[in-house]
Design an enzyme around this catalytic site. Structure first.
Site, mmCIF file in Angstrom:
data_model
loop_
_atom_site.group_PDB
_atom_site.id
_atom_site.type_symbol
_atom_site.label_atom_id
_atom_site.label_comp_id
_atom_site.label_asym_id
_atom_site.label_seq_id
_atom_site.Cartn_x
_atom_site.Cartn_y
_atom_site.Cartn_z
ATOM 1 N N ASP A 20 0.828 -1.207 0.000
ATOM 2 C CA ASP A 20 0.000 0.000 0.000
ATOM 3 C C ASP A 20 0.868 1.265 0.000
ATOM 4 O OD1 ASP A 20 -2.739 0.631 -0.312
ATOM 5 O OD2 ASP A 20 -2.775 1.515 1.684
ATOM 6 N N GLU A 58 -0.007 10.566 5.566
ATOM 7 C CA GLU A 58 -0.061 9.125 5.406
ATOM 8 C C GLU A 58 1.309 8.547 5.063
ATOM 9 O OE1 GLU A 58 -3.899 8.383 3.563
ATOM 10 O OE2 GLU A 58 -2.864 6.849 2.407
ATOM 11 N N GLU A 107 -11.187 6.256 -2.449
ATOM 12 C CA GLU A 107 -11.185 6.665 -1.036
ATOM 13 C C GLU A 107 -12.304 5.974 -0.252
ATOM 14 O OE1 GLU A 107 -8.414 7.885 -0.483
ATOM 15 O OE2 GLU A 107 -8.412 10.074 -0.442
ATOM 16 N N GLU A 129 -9.683 -2.934 -6.212
ATOM 17 C CA GLU A 129 -9.605 -2.967 -4.744
ATOM 18 C C GLU A 129 -9.755 -4.397 -4.212
ATOM 19 O OE1 GLU A 129 -8.756 -0.692 -2.544
ATOM 20 O OE2 GLU A 129 -8.706 1.081 -3.827
HETATM 21 C C1 LIG Z 1 -5.284 0.288 -2.623
HETATM 22 C C2 LIG Z 1 -5.700 1.515 -1.891
HETATM 23 N N1 LIG Z 1 -6.895 2.065 -2.158
HETATM 24 C C3 LIG Z 1 -7.283 3.176 -1.503
HETATM 25 C C4 LIG Z 1 -6.491 3.772 -0.557
HETATM 26 C C5 LIG Z 1 -6.987 4.968 0.204
HETATM 27 N N2 LIG Z 1 -6.474 6.172 -0.309
HETATM 28 C C6 LIG Z 1 -5.353 6.721 0.161
HETATM 29 O O1 LIG Z 1 -4.688 6.299 1.049
HETATM 30 C C7 LIG Z 1 -5.239 3.183 -0.307
HETATM 31 N N3 LIG Z 1 -4.390 3.661 0.601
HETATM 32 N N4 LIG Z 1 -4.888 2.036 -0.971
#
Ligand SMILES: Cc1ncc(CNC=O)c(N)n1
Length: 225
Positions: A51, A92, A144, A214
């Site tokens: 991530d 983040e 998000e 996702e």
């Molecule tokens: C794979 C994925 N999707 C969405 C997010 C959330 N957005 C930012 O952090 C994230 N971190 N990772």
């Protein structure tokens, strides 16, 4: 199709129509395992490293979205909402570094896995000037919202999330992040409402692809692909 249905925001309709896929993304076995306390440490660490790579690729995507908003938006406040997203990403990235050192995950030699590479490539395709603001902001909302819904569920009633993972869940599951996602959804709905049919169907297809990516990303974190 005209008339009565027009008052229902587009995203609400889509979430009804694609309920199964949305649930697959927001109630995935990976996040459900965080919620019930059974998550394997190796899976969590894999997610963390992958991530971090994704988030680094997400920054230029959001930068491109800011540019589109500045050029194309009919409402100045869009920029401020998106800029809030940039601020959260800045935080983040520092958090990922701290969290990685806490779990002994080295961020410098992570090999992006296939599902991650494909998702990052998709993000890059959305950065093109040819992609309309409405499409890109709708994709941004979906990206998000999956994290917000997934991690909020890990903190909601009945969760057995371990203390050490609660901070991760808080990052995307907190109420402010929830309101921010609500603002993004409002922006996307407002734009979609004014859009011709071809843009609307393109945006819907993009949302479906985000949800699929996702799901793959969570599955990758479990070591399944
Ligand atoms: C794979 C994925 N999707 C969405 C997010 C959330 N957005 C930012 O952090 C994230 N971190 N990772």
């Amino acid at each position: 199709m005209e008339g009565a249905k027009k008052d229902i925001p587009m995203i609400k309709k889509w979430l009804n129509q694609h309920h199964q896929l949305y649930t697959a993304a927001t109630r995935h076995p990976f996040t459900l395992s965080i919620r019930d306390g059974s998550v394997q440490l190796s899976a969590f660490k894999r997610w963390l490293g992958q991530d971090y790579i994704f988030v680094r690729a997400f920054v230029p995507f959001v930068a491109s979205l800011l540019l589109k908003a500045w050029k194309e938006s009919d409402d100045d406040s869009d920029i401020e909402v998106i800029l809030g997203g940039v601020a959260a990403l800045n935080d983040e990235i520092s958090w990922f570094k701290r969290e990685a050192s806490k779990w002994n995950v080295s961020l410098s030699n992570i090999v992006p896995q296939k599902a991650n590479l494909e998702y990052c490539r998709f993000l890059e395709s959305l950065m093109s000037d040819d992609v309309e603001y409405t499409i890109a902001v709708t994709a941004f909302w979906a990206i998000e919202a999956v994290y917000q819904e997934s991690y909020a569920h890990c903190l909601a009633d009945g969760s057995k999330t371990s203390e050490e993972l609660k901070e991760t869940c808080q990052r995307w599951g907190n109420d402010d992040f929830g309101r921010y996602c609500g603002s993004l959804q409002d922006i996307a709905n407002r734009r979609l409402e004014k859009s011709p049919e071809d843009i609307i169907s393109k945006a819907e297809a993009i949302v479906i692809r985000v949800l699929e990516y996702e799901v793959e990303f969570w599955s990758m974190s479990r070591g399944e692909n």
